[in-house]
Design an enzyme around this catalytic site. Sequence first.
Site, PDB file in Angstrom:
ATOM      1  N   CYS A 231      -9.415 -34.846  45.407  1.00 19.65           N
ATOM      2  CA  CYS A 231      -9.433 -36.113  46.553  1.00 19.65           C
ATOM      3  C   CYS A 231      -8.009 -36.424  46.800  1.00 19.65           C
ATOM      4  O   CYS A 231      -7.553 -36.904  47.800  1.00 19.65           O
ATOM      5  CB  CYS A 231     -10.155 -37.287  45.855  1.00 19.65           C
ATOM      6  SG  CYS A 231      -9.323 -37.839  44.451  1.00 19.65           S
TER       7      CYS A 231
ATOM      8  N   CYS B 222      -6.970 -55.249  39.254  1.00 13.85           N
ATOM      9  CA  CYS B 222      -6.412 -55.624  37.684  1.00 13.85           C
ATOM     10  C   CYS B 222      -7.033 -57.048  37.668  1.00 13.85           C
ATOM     11  O   CYS B 222      -6.617 -57.996  38.340  1.00 13.85           O
ATOM     12  CB  CYS B 222      -5.135 -55.568  37.550  1.00 13.85           C
ATOM     13  SG  CYS B 222      -4.417 -55.972  36.062  1.00 13.85           S
TER      14      CYS B 222
ATOM     15  N   CYS C 237     -10.833 -43.502  41.292  1.00 12.27           N
ATOM     16  CA  CYS C 237      -9.741 -42.984  42.134  1.00 12.27           C
ATOM     17  C   CYS C 237      -8.818 -44.009  42.479  1.00 12.27           C
ATOM     18  O   CYS C 237      -8.898 -45.085  43.017  1.00 12.27           O
ATOM     19  CB  CYS C 237     -10.624 -42.550  43.735  1.00 12.27           C
ATOM     20  SG  CYS C 237      -9.552 -41.943  44.886  1.00 12.27           S
TER      21      CYS C 237
HETATM   22 ZN   LIG Z   1      -2.154 -56.095  36.666  1.00 14.14          ZN
END
Ligand SMILES: [Zn+2]
Length: 186
Positions: free
Chosen positions: A119, A150, A173
Amino acid sequence: MLIRLFVTIASIVMLASMPSCQSKKGTNLQSAEAGTSEAATIGDMYFINMYGDTIRKIMKSDEEWKKELSDLEYHVLREKGTERPHVGKYTNEDRKGIYVCKGCGMPLFSSKDKFHSTCGWPSFSDIMDMSTIVKQVDYVIGYPRIELTCAKCGSHLGHVFDDGPQPTGLRYCINSISLDFIEEKN
Ligand SMILES: [Zn+2]
């Protein structure tokens, strides 16, 4: 009132000092419900990782992020951009170590889960601690994908797809620019 405030603060301090005693990992794409991670949360300010540690989320203004990040980093991390394929510095990285969030340093991926994919972006088959990443559906390119951010600082990381290697069958990914690499020294 003051006593109630003290009890609340004491509860948070106790949670933060809890010893590492748990291990939980989930790995399938079906668990990627919109806007959720597998972390327990305490209001909007904290979440609990797989070790039972209470992690305080990072809240910064766009102006603060712009001061800390390059233009491209800001575009990918804070505006959900995507770096061009095959140019990221970690796409072909093979050293042993861990990959942490560029925005806050939170450990996210291990080299033991990294694999070579065609990819053009760094690809991982698993996450070190499922509580550290939030999954939500996006429709940016016209069909639904599971976006990864995150859990600590909200920075965009990449997407997860169900065409990875066994045993998870998943391919996380990730943009190289969303990561920093810490090499494991023997
Ligand atoms: Zn972070």
